[in-house]
Enzyme design. Structure first.
Site, PDB file in Angstrom:
ATOM      1  N   GLY A  53       0.819  -1.198   0.000  1.00 46.65           N
ATOM      2  CA  GLY A  53       0.000   0.000   0.000  1.00 46.65           C
ATOM      3  C   GLY A  53       0.857   1.254   0.000  1.00 46.65           C
ATOM      4  N   SER A  54       0.258   2.375  -0.345  1.00 42.90           N
ATOM      5  CA  SER A  54       0.978   3.650  -0.336  1.00 42.90           C
ATOM      6  C   SER A  54       0.905   4.279   1.056  1.00 42.90           C
ATOM      7  CB  SER A  54       0.380   4.592  -1.375  1.00 42.90           C
ATOM      8  OG  SER A  54       0.619   4.082  -2.667  1.00 42.90           O
ATOM      9  N   GLY A  55       1.673   5.328   1.240  1.00 44.87           N
ATOM     10  CA  GLY A  55       1.668   6.026   2.521  1.00 44.87           C
ATOM     11  C   GLY A  55       2.851   5.673   3.397  1.00 44.87           C
ATOM     12  N   HIS A  56       3.739   4.830   2.866  1.00 41.35           N
ATOM     13  CA  HIS A  56       4.900   4.378   3.633  1.00 41.35           C
ATOM     14  C   HIS A  56       6.217   4.920   3.075  1.00 41.35           C
ATOM     15  CE1 HIS A  56       2.361   1.586   5.798  1.00 41.35           C
ATOM     16  NE2 HIS A  56       1.994   0.973   4.701  1.00 41.35           N
ATOM     17  N   ASP A 109      -2.451  -8.182   0.868  1.00 40.25           N
ATOM     18  CA  ASP A 109      -1.290  -8.510   0.024  1.00 40.25           C
ATOM     19  C   ASP A 109      -1.226 -10.016  -0.226  1.00 40.25           C
ATOM     20  OD1 ASP A 109       0.013  -5.832  -0.209  1.00 40.25           O
ATOM     21  OD2 ASP A 109       0.093  -6.017   1.958  1.00 40.25           O
ATOM     22  N   HIS A 218       0.049   0.762  10.195  1.00 37.50           N
ATOM     23  CA  HIS A 218      -1.175   1.412   9.739  1.00 37.50           C
ATOM     24  C   HIS A 218      -1.973   1.858  10.947  1.00 37.50           C
ATOM     25  CE1 HIS A 218       0.100  -1.816   7.041  1.00 37.50           C
ATOM     26  NE2 HIS A 218      -0.072  -0.911   6.110  1.00 37.50           N
TER      27      HIS A 218
END
Lengths: 331, 212
Positions: A53-56, A109, A218
């Site tokens: 996922g994005s945001g990392h 995932d 998260h």
């Protein structure tokens, strides 16, 4: 929300566009807009891919580059990439020697990779996987298969990709990456929550003056909430948890990775590392290499993760291989 | 026996889109309690993309389920992409040759959706997932088929069963998904997937009833 953005629904695509423009010496776009690929991939080697996922940031695309991952599949914020993106990432880097997909243990995932593997098989591409599970806080000892993958994934990528760059076979790359993650343990602490741009408010709370030990990448709740201690006290908590999770002996060499979660000043990460290094030394371990910075973040969460990898001869050699990606550059 | 025309079923898909759009914030809020708070946002993104790509096209109910499923699987990802993608494409598969859809057909479609899902997830009833909504709904439909009940009555009963199933997740400890790591701390909170599943089944039922 104090955010620099246009339409929050397009934030991932706009981030990708900016990233590819800024780092066009390292990466390039592919036919699938959610797959980023390294430039000038060495010929005749096993492909190494990841995704998440994005945001990392810098994870995951920040670890695509020379002697690092060959491609990464990109998901929505905190959400797995599609099966199609994992498959396209594999197709983009497959040179007939197979593809190692090295990713983190999250249900989304796992499902999407599983489906990608099925589709790849039909198309004659061999993908083998290693699933990172370095977060010791996310499940007790003995249930390691349930643990999440966090910043330790970077060390797994580093080792697996270095092995592939040396011309190893797919099974050898997989074995090295598996050994790397098995030797790697992480713990996170959270000082403040994060907000998904599309949601607009944080969906969990960390009270002022407290910290959450074992928080996930998260915002998954951790093991306990305690008063926010000094850097020395925080370091002690983190090091105790990690060291009690695996056997080590005097003079074992380790790699330390201290990553910020996004909003903690980098200065404080060095304060934390200074304390961690002392404790590691007291425990009789030797720091072979240290990485300190925002390596694997969680939007604008405040806090940090401490990751330790116990080295053997092979891991040490592979961790020392030069690499050039946006998130990790070493000579 | 009452039926609805497969060709009229486009409206059912749009009703499903509508319920997700309306409950976007609600779903994200529940998800935020034990997950990462993005369920509503991601569901909304997937369903709205389907709406954007297909709202001006004519399609059968079974085709719409296929398009929606493929949109979720190919464009959204996350957990709900493969989960709902598999359910909807499975439903579509079982309904693709039908002109008229009866209660028996609809029950078979939903069952086939679950069959596909069971190949990618291991969750069983009681594990605090959308399976807790889906299985009671399927069982209720099966029961109505056996009793030769009217389609409308069967759909209303299915809604009740699905709601009870979703509500039951409050008492369970999560075993799968992101909340599973919380153990006891997940008790007392609804599973978001079970709620979105209830909302979708409910929207499907209400919309089908208007077509009977």
């Amino acid at each position: 929300m104090q955010r620099i953005m246009n339409d929050p629904d397009n934030i991932v695509d706009e981030m990708l566009a900016g990233f590819i423009k800024a780092h066009d010496n390292i990466v390039e776009s592919t036919a699938n807009s959610r797959v980023v690929k390294a430039k000038n991939i060495l010929p005749d080697k096993v492909g190494v891919i990841t995704g998440g996922g994005s945001g990392h940031k810098p994870a995951f695309i920040g670890y695509v580059g020379k002697n690092m991952c060959d491609a990464a599949a990109v998901g929505e914020i905190f959400s797995s990439p599609t099966a199609a993106a994992f498959l396209d990432a594999a197709k983009a880097v497959d040179q007939g020697k197979g593809v190692a997909c090295l990713y983190g243990n999250y249900s989304g995932d796992n499902m999407n990779v599983k489906m990608a593997l099925k589709m790849a098989k039909k198309q004659g591409i061999t993908i083998k996987t290693v699933v990172a599970n370095d977060d010791v806080a996310s499940a007790p000892k003995g249930q390691e298969e349930k643990r999440r993958g966090v910043a330790g994934e970077i060390l797994m990528w580093k080792v697996g990709a270095a092995k592939a760059a040396q011309g190893a076979s797919l099974d050898e790359v997989i074995a090295a990456a598996q050994k790397a993650i098995d030797a790697t343990k992480s713990i996170g602490i959270g000082l403040s929550p994060c907000t998904l741009p599309t949601v607009g408010h944080s969906n969990f709370d960390i009270k002022h003056g407290t910290m959450e030990v074992g928080i996930g990448h998260h915002g998954e709740p951790g093991m306990k909430v305690c008063p926010l201690g000094t850097a020395k006290e925080i370091a002690k908590k983190m090091v105790d948890i990690v060291l009690s999770d695996y056997p080590f002996k005097k003079d074992d060499e380790v790699v330390i990775l201290v990553s910020g979660l996004g909003a903690t000043p980098v200065m404080e990460l060095y304060v934390l590392y200074n304390e961690i290094e002392k404790l590691i030394g007291h425990a009789g371990l030797k720091v072979h290499k240290a990485y300190v910075g925002n390596y694997f973040t969680s939007l604008e969460m405040m806090g940090a993760t401490f990751t330790m990898m116990k080295l053997d001869k092979e891991l040490k050699e592979l961790i020392d291989v030069p690499a050039y990606s946006m998130g990790l550059k070493q000579e | 026996m009452s039926t609805f025309d497969n060709k009229d079923g486009g409206a059912v898909l749009l009703a499903m889109v509508d319920t997700i759009q309306k409950n976007k914030a609600y779903l994200s809020d529940i998800d935020g309690l034990i997950g990462d708070g993005d369920h509503g946002v991601n569901m909304n993104k997937g369903f709205s993309l389907f709406e954007k790509n297909y709202c001006d096209k004519e399609f059968l109910f079974s085709e719409g389920l296929e398009y929606l499923g493929m949109t979720l699987m190919n464009d959204i990802g996350g957990s709900m992409g493969p989960i709902y993608g598999t359910i909807f494409t499975g439903m579509s598969e079982a309904g693709s040759n039908l002109q008229k859809i009866s209660l028996t057909d609809f029950a078979a479609m939903l069952e086939n959706g679950y069959k596909g899902l069971s190949e990618i997830i291991e969750a069983k009833v009681g594990d605090k997932t959308l399976v807790d909504t889906l299985i009671p709904a399927i069982n209720s439909l099966r029961d109505s088929v056996a009793r030769k009940e009217d389609f409308k009555r069967a759909l209303l009963k299915m809604k009740t069963a699905a709601k009870a199933g979703s509500d039951s997740t409050k008492n369970f400890k999560a075993k799968y998904g992101r909340a599973s790591r919380l153990g006891e701390r997940s008790i007392g909170v609804l599973d978001t997937g079970s709620v979105s599943c209830y909302l979708l089944l409910s929207a499907m039922a209400d919309s089908i009833i208007t077509l009977l």
